[in-house]
Design a protein around this motif. Structure first.
Motif, PDB file in Angstrom:
ATOM      1  N   MET A   8     -55.150 -28.254  42.411  1.00  0.00           N
ATOM      2  CA  MET A   8     -55.537 -29.115  43.496  1.00  0.00           C
ATOM      3  C   MET A   8     -54.503 -28.997  44.752  1.00  0.00           C
ATOM      4  SD  MET A   8     -58.337 -31.100  42.702  1.00  0.00           S
ATOM      5  CE  MET A   8     -57.925 -32.538  43.985  1.00  0.00           C
ATOM      6  N   TYR A   9     -53.410 -28.591  44.323  1.00  0.00           N
ATOM      7  CA  TYR A   9     -52.444 -28.157  45.427  1.00  0.00           C
ATOM      8  C   TYR A   9     -52.833 -26.989  46.374  1.00  0.00           C
ATOM      9  CZ  TYR A   9     -47.896 -28.316  48.081  1.00  0.00           C
ATOM     10  OH  TYR A   9     -47.150 -28.340  48.896  1.00  0.00           O
ATOM     11  N   ASN A  48     -55.637 -39.121  39.393  1.00  0.00           N
ATOM     12  CA  ASN A  48     -56.956 -38.535  39.122  1.00  0.00           C
ATOM     13  C   ASN A  48     -57.102 -37.757  37.717  1.00  0.00           C
ATOM     14  OD1 ASN A  48     -57.969 -39.554  41.493  1.00  0.00           O
ATOM     15  ND2 ASN A  48     -57.683 -37.924  42.556  1.00  0.00           N
ATOM     16  N   CYS A  73     -49.392 -35.871  45.545  1.00  0.00           N
ATOM     17  CA  CYS A  73     -48.939 -35.711  43.985  1.00  0.00           C
ATOM     18  C   CYS A  73     -49.343 -36.740  43.178  1.00  0.00           C
ATOM     19  CB  CYS A  73     -47.575 -35.410  43.804  1.00  0.00           C
ATOM     20  SG  CYS A  73     -47.170 -33.586  44.660  1.00  0.00           S
ATOM     21  N   LEU A  93     -52.802 -30.315  38.686  1.00  0.00           N
ATOM     22  CA  LEU A  93     -52.175 -30.567  39.924  1.00  0.00           C
ATOM     23  C   LEU A  93     -51.952 -29.157  40.723  1.00  0.00           C
ATOM     24  CD1 LEU A  93     -49.440 -33.019  41.231  1.00  0.00           C
ATOM     25  CD2 LEU A  93     -49.152 -30.515  41.406  1.00  0.00           C
ATOM     26  N   GLU A 148     -55.775 -27.508  48.337  1.00  0.00           N
ATOM     27  CA  GLU A 148     -55.316 -28.184  49.611  1.00  0.00           C
ATOM     28  C   GLU A 148     -54.940 -27.445  50.738  1.00  0.00           C
ATOM     29  OE1 GLU A 148     -54.789 -31.760  52.322  1.00  0.00           O
ATOM     30  OE2 GLU A 148     -56.017 -31.404  50.717  1.00  0.00           O
ATOM     31  N   THR A 181     -51.576 -39.501  44.011  1.00  0.00           N
ATOM     32  CA  THR A 181     -53.169 -39.658  43.834  1.00  0.00           C
ATOM     33  C   THR A 181     -53.611 -38.408  42.948  1.00  0.00           C
ATOM     34  OG1 THR A 181     -53.094 -40.381  46.242  1.00  0.00           O
ATOM     35  CG2 THR A 181     -55.099 -39.712  45.153  1.00  0.00           C
ATOM     36  N   THR A 182     -53.318 -37.343  42.968  1.00  0.00           N
ATOM     37  CA  THR A 182     -53.851 -36.089  42.070  1.00  0.00           C
ATOM     38  C   THR A 182     -53.373 -36.362  40.611  1.00  0.00           C
ATOM     39  OG1 THR A 182     -53.651 -34.491  44.080  1.00  0.00           O
ATOM     40  CG2 THR A 182     -53.906 -33.807  41.748  1.00  0.00           C
TER      41      THR A 182
END
Length: 527
Positions: free
Chosen positions: A301-302, A164, A158, A298, A305, A160-161
């Motif tokens: 991105m989650y 970004n 979280c 986020l 992942e 790092t994202t």
């Protein structure tokens, strides 16, 4: 019939006496439990607990404290953390309380809090399974999750994202400025409509602050008139208030109370359901519109992942939609309530101290002027403004008891035995009012954060965002929002109390966070 009735009465009488005897035995053994644990476990000292409830009623129910202990001779109140802090004068900076049968150790003063959370992070970084919190969070997410490999992996991803997407970077500034432009426009309109009666700043500030975190985790902003979003913000505040400052706090002793079909217990379940529906609808929409080539936030991105780990055959992966739900809830609440209350406290102190408001505005005029909007690049050139923000944070501490920690193993600390499973309360309020590190700690004095040449002083005993491995992940974002909000609003407006209106009390409303009591302000454009 007479004989049968007599027999029934006898049975009822016997059963009643059996219940009384059973209750007496239970209370007796609970008393023995407390007495033995109290006298022989070398736990920190503290007030003697009562059977069943421990010290719960006398110390940890803020509404009870306000009524029973908090009232002063002038009619004002001390909030709960003040009462807890005062107990350190009786029992020392490390003392014990019982919530039911749960041992709670309160840490007071900078040296003690730093020693526990910075020097013993492996022992004191866990989160307790507090019933009221566990029922709502399932010990998942970022803020309330248990300490361990899963939490570290989720937090790292979280953080790092979010970086970004601009967390703590200048690239996020336009997003914050957009919300503040809306506030300025709306403030003028509402102030004119009020006819001098004053404007409630809370909804405007909350909406703008919340939209910043929403843009990072959900990729969208919500208009201030969006009924569903405004309802969500209200539910969030109400849920925290119910959990900490109502009879629902008794769930922490008797968890089954959560299921009672009336009162605040029923309301709490409804709040939870409504928040769940709102967030899960957003996650479902993200899943349906997900573009692997162009993640928006986020949540995207989650989900990517999660799909990546599923494709790799990681069956035990902690990356699930269920976990994402709790992460979004954590970040949404943590990214809104704390920063909103900090801004409101700062503006309240500016109203109550117009001389300081004038000095902040004079500094902004000198450095920034009136013809451009303040920027984060001005931060180093506005030391008195920064010092004022920090001083209000020191005095108010919006999360005064931090988020509860837990001892993950039995350990020796400061000469006492802290058993495994003990709840640890780092009293940040006491840190910021510690007379051993602050001169006249109860006075409002921004100059304490400036050196003799007017440059900003960084003090390690100033820890409004916590300390140790559980330090607030959004610290940099909160600092950006506080600085831009305060400088932009004070550059444009003069704030004062409505004519004849008494100032609001400064004890605040204690929930998970410490919010200022409701107040209104009159706003005028600076000439």
């Amino acid at each position: 019939m007479v004989s049968l009735s007599w027999l029934e009465n006898l049975s009822s009488s016997v059963l009643s006496h059996v219940n009384i005897v059973a209750l007496t035995v239970i209370v007796y053994y609970l008393f023995i439990f407390y007495q033995r644990r109290w006298d022989h476990a070398n736990i920190p000292p503290g007030p003697k607990p009562w059977p069943v409830v421990g010290n719960f009623g006398g110390f940890l129910i803020p509404s009870f404290i306000h009524r029973r202990f908090g009232q002063q001779s002038d009619g004002t109140y001390r909030n709960a953390v003040v009462v807890l802090t005062e107990q350190a004068n009786v029992y020392g900076n490390v003392y014990s309380l019982f919530v039911g049968t749960q041992l709670v150790v309160v840490l007071n003063g900078y040296e003690v809090v730093k020693d526990a959370l910075s020097n013993h992070p492996d022992v004191f970084s866990d989160r307790p399974a507090i019933p009221a919190v566990t029922i709502m969070t399932k010990r998942k997410g970022i803020v309330f999750a248990a300490y361990g490999p899963v939490w570290r992996k989720q937090r790292r991803f979280c953080h790092t994202t979010l970086r970004n997407f601009g967390l703590g970077k200048l690239s996020l500034e336009p997003c914050i400025l957009q919300g503040l432009a809306d506030i300025k426009t709306e403030l003028l309109r509402l102030n004119e409509e009020s006819g001098g009666a004053g404007v409630d700043l809370a909804p405007l500030i909350s909406n703008a602050v919340s939209n910043v975190i929403c843009s990072l985790i959900l990729g969208q902003r919500f208009h201030r008139e969006d009924r569903e979003f405004r309802t969500m913000l209200g539910l969030m505040v109400r849920g925290l208030e119910i959990c900490v400052n109502s009879p629902a706090i008794l769930i922490n002793i008797f968890p089954l109370l959560y299921y009672l079909p009336f009162g605040v217990f029923k309301e709490l379940r409804q709040v939870e359901r409504d928040i769940t529906v709102f967030l899960k609808k957003i996650i479902a929409k993200h899943r349906e519109t997900l573009d692997p080539e162009s993640p928006r936030d986020l949540a995207d991105m989650y989900l990517l992942e999660m799909l990546s780990q599923q494709a790799a055959g990681e069956e035990d992966s902690s990356f699930t939609e269920d976990y994402l739900f709790y992460i979004i809830g954590d970040l949404f609440i943590a990214g809104t309530d704390t920063t909103s209350n900090s801004v409101l406290w700062i503006l309240l102190y500016m109203v109550l101290h117009p001389d300081i408001q004038d000095k902040v505005q004079a500094e902004i005029d000198e450095v920034v002027g009136r013809h451009r909007v303040p920027s984060l690049t001005d931060k180093g050139s506005l030391p008195f403004t920064e010092a004022t923000i920090m001083e209000v944070q020191r005095l108010t501490v919006v999360v005064p008891l931090g988020i509860p920690h837990m001892a993950s193993e039995t350990t020796e600390f400061r000469g006492y035995t802290i058993p495994k499973g003990t709840v640890i309360l780092p009293n940040l309020w006491s840190v910021h009012r510690d007379p051993t590190v602050w001169d006249n700690p109860d006075s409002f004095n921004p100059a304490r954060f400036l050196d003799d040449e007017g440059r900003l002083l960084r003090k390690e005993c100033f820890i409004p965002f916590g300390i140790g491995r559980r330090v607030c992940m959004g610290e940099q974002l909160a600092k950006m929002e506080l600085f831009l909000t305060v400088t932009i609003l004070l550059q444009a407006f003069k704030f004062r109390l409505p004519e004849g209106e008494p100032p609001p009390p400064l004890h605040g409303r204690f929930g998970l966070t410490l919010a200022p009591c409701p107040f209104t302000v009159c706003v005028s454009l600076r000439k």
